[in-house]
Write a protein that holds these residues in place. Structure first.
Motif, PDB file in Angstrom:
ATOM      1  N   LEU A   1      37.344  46.179  45.940  1.00 22.53           N
ATOM      2  CA  LEU A   1      36.101  46.881  46.251  1.00 22.53           C
ATOM      3  C   LEU A   1      35.104  46.796  45.088  1.00 22.53           C
ATOM      4  CD1 LEU A   1      37.552  50.060  48.015  1.00 22.53           C
ATOM      5  CD2 LEU A   1      36.424  48.093  49.089  1.00 22.53           C
ATOM      6  N   VAL A   2      35.616  46.854  43.863  1.00 23.36           N
ATOM      7  CA  VAL A   2      34.742  46.719  42.695  1.00 23.36           C
ATOM      8  C   VAL A   2      34.152  45.313  42.635  1.00 23.36           C
ATOM      9  CG1 VAL A   2      34.669  46.732  40.170  1.00 23.36           C
ATOM     10  CG2 VAL A   2      35.929  48.523  41.378  1.00 23.36           C
ATOM     11  N   LEU A   3      34.964  44.312  42.938  1.00 20.76           N
ATOM     12  CA  LEU A   3      34.456  42.937  42.968  1.00 20.76           C
ATOM     13  C   LEU A   3      33.354  42.784  44.015  1.00 20.76           C
ATOM     14  CD1 LEU A   3      37.799  40.922  42.581  1.00 20.76           C
ATOM     15  CD2 LEU A   3      35.922  41.071  40.913  1.00 20.76           C
ATOM     16  N   LEU A   4      33.538  43.445  45.153  1.00 23.66           N
ATOM     17  CA  LEU A   4      32.484  43.410  46.187  1.00 23.66           C
ATOM     18  C   LEU A   4      31.217  44.083  45.684  1.00 23.66           C
ATOM     19  CD1 LEU A   4      31.557  42.864  49.075  1.00 23.66           C
ATOM     20  CD2 LEU A   4      32.623  45.037  49.757  1.00 23.66           C
ATOM     21  N   ALA A   5      31.380  45.245  45.029  1.00 22.71           N
ATOM     22  CA  ALA A   5      30.206  45.939  44.482  1.00 22.71           C
ATOM     23  C   ALA A   5      29.528  45.091  43.399  1.00 22.71           C
ATOM     24  CB  ALA A   5      30.628  47.299  43.916  1.00 22.71           C
ATOM     25  N   ARG A   6      30.338  44.366  42.630  1.00 24.11           N
ATOM     26  CA  ARG A   6      29.758  43.494  41.599  1.00 24.11           C
ATOM     27  C   ARG A   6      28.970  42.354  42.241  1.00 24.11           C
ATOM     28  NH1 ARG A   6      33.120  40.246  36.803  1.00 24.11           N
ATOM     29  NH2 ARG A   6      31.255  39.351  35.786  1.00 24.11           N
ATOM     30  N   ALA A   7      29.511  41.783  43.306  1.00 26.67           N
ATOM     31  CA  ALA A   7      28.811  40.697  43.996  1.00 26.67           C
ATOM     32  C   ALA A   7      27.492  41.175  44.595  1.00 26.67           C
ATOM     33  CB  ALA A   7      29.710  40.118  45.087  1.00 26.67           C
ATOM     34  N   LEU A   8      27.457  42.423  45.018  1.00 22.18           N
ATOM     35  CA  LEU A   8      26.233  42.982  45.589  1.00 22.18           C
ATOM     36  C   LEU A   8      25.255  43.450  44.520  1.00 22.18           C
ATOM     37  CD1 LEU A   8      27.799  45.082  48.500  1.00 22.18           C
ATOM     38  CD2 LEU A   8      26.533  42.929  48.709  1.00 22.18           C
ATOM     39  N   GLY A   9      25.688  43.394  43.282  1.00 23.88           N
ATOM     40  CA  GLY A   9      24.815  43.815  42.194  1.00 23.88           C
ATOM     41  C   GLY A   9      24.785  45.307  41.961  1.00 23.88           C
ATOM     42  N   TRP A  10      25.700  46.044  42.563  1.00 22.50           N
ATOM     43  CA  TRP A  10      25.729  47.497  42.389  1.00 22.50           C
ATOM     44  C   TRP A  10      26.321  47.899  41.042  1.00 22.50           C
ATOM     45  CZ3 TRP A  10      27.939  49.252  47.804  1.00 22.50           C
ATOM     46  CH2 TRP A  10      27.017  48.900  48.802  1.00 22.50           C
ATOM     47  N   ILE A  11      27.240  47.066  40.561  1.00 29.33           N
ATOM     48  CA  ILE A  11      27.862  47.324  39.263  1.00 29.33           C
ATOM     49  C   ILE A  11      27.733  46.054  38.433  1.00 29.33           C
ATOM     50  CG2 ILE A  11      29.934  48.071  38.040  1.00 29.33           C
ATOM     51  CD1 ILE A  11      31.018  49.188  40.652  1.00 29.33           C
TER      52      ILE A  11
END
Length: 325
Positions: free
Chosen positions: A196-206
């Motif tokens: 989930l963190v990797l997904l958030a990173r890909a979306l630019g959220w983190i």
């Protein structure tokens, strides 16, 4: 002077050839205030139904006696606390049982609860994943409130406490089940949260800058020290007492004292961003807390067992003394 009493209700289904033995066991004990027998009332398993009220302090000896008779193999034994009751005979029975009902440990109930908490079921795994994900978010936004929420949501304390129960009661199967549940729960939660963190990173959220920024409110999660172990020991001792005592209290404090779930959340963040120093620090924090909790839970339960065995011995001496009169 009357002390506050706590009564347990036993509902026993026993085959007819055991009924007399069970009845003698119950009626001979002065801590049992009432016994009712209904012959032929049970259909499955076939037999008689026996109801009894017993002072909580004397429950272990009664349950052990039923176990020795083999009632649990051929019938059933239900143990239920009585919320409100009025009985002079009950007060007399309780007064003849040494010790305090709040201090007494009904090991059958504690052990059963430990087995239930050690089951790696869908509910346990779901709460582990949700709590770990919430902890990761708390670390990203540097929020102590969310960290506390993640701690409360985490279900791991029951399985950690089961480790202590398994060691004290010498249940190797329970020890393996609790260990497997903890390992599987934390590994699953960390892996899913990492995705989930990797997904958030890909979306630019983190971003890496987010984790590199100062986080004064959550830095303790990946910086273990002597206080981490001390807090884990104190919290686990309180949790063990809450689980075994008739007076339930303080258990929620355990959930907001130990940083197991937040540490797992930070491990997931570190894995997703390759921050190996935080992975190492959080993993160490996680191991220190679990080890401290398991050790303290075992020590607390072992002490309770030792103390209460002396109370049981005193009760046996009093019974023999009264019988000689």
């Amino acid at each position: 002077m009357r002390k506050t009493a706590s009564v347990l209700h036993l509902r026993i289904v026993a085959p007819s050839d055991l009924t007399d033995d069970v009845t003698r066991l119950l009626t001979a004990d002065e801590a049992v205030s009432s016994v009712t027998v209904v012959h032929g009332a049970a259909v499955k398993p076939a037999g008689d139904v026996i109801d009894a009220d017993v002072a909580r302090e004397a429950a272990n000896e009664i349950i052990d006696g039923l176990h020795d008779l083999g009632v649990h193999r051929r019938g059933t034994v239900q143990i239920e606390p009585v919320g409100t009751w009025l009985s002079q005979a009950g007060y007399v029975a309780d007064s003849r049982a040494p010790g305090s009902s709040a201090d007494s440990v009904v090991w059958a109930s504690v052990t059963e609860q430990a087995y239930e908490d050690s089951e790696a079921n869908w509910t346990f795994m779901s709460f582990m994943v949700l709590a770990t994900t919430l902890a990761a978010i708390a670390i990203v936004v540097d929020s102590q409130i969310l960290v506390i929420g993640a701690m409360v949501l985490g279900p791991e304390f029951g399985a950690v406490a089961a480790l202590g129960v398994a060691l004290v009661r010498r249940r190797s199967h329970l020890l393996l089940a609790a260990s497997r549940t903890l390992v599987l729960g934390f590994v699953t939660a960390i892996l899913i949260t990492t995705c989930l963190v990797l997904l958030a990173r890909a979306l630019g959220w983190i971003t890496p800058d987010t984790l590199a920024a100062p986080r004064p409110d959550t830095a303790f999660i990946y910086s273990p020290d002597k206080w981490s172990f001390i807090v884990a020991v104190i919290a686990a001792a309180a949790g063990a007492l809450s689980l075994t005592s008739a007076r339930i209290g303080g258990l929620s404090g355990v959930f907001i004292s130990v940083t197991t779930i937040p540490a797992a959340g930070n491990v997931a963040l570190g894995l997703a961003f390759g921050s190996w120093s935080e992975v190492r620090g959080s993993s160490l924090q996680l191991l220190i807390n679990i080890a401290g909790m398991a050790l303290a839970g075992w020590a607390t339960l072992a002490l309770q067992q030792s103390v209460w065995s002396r109370v049981s011995a005193q009760r046996a001496r009093l019974r023999r003394r009264r019988q000689r009169r």
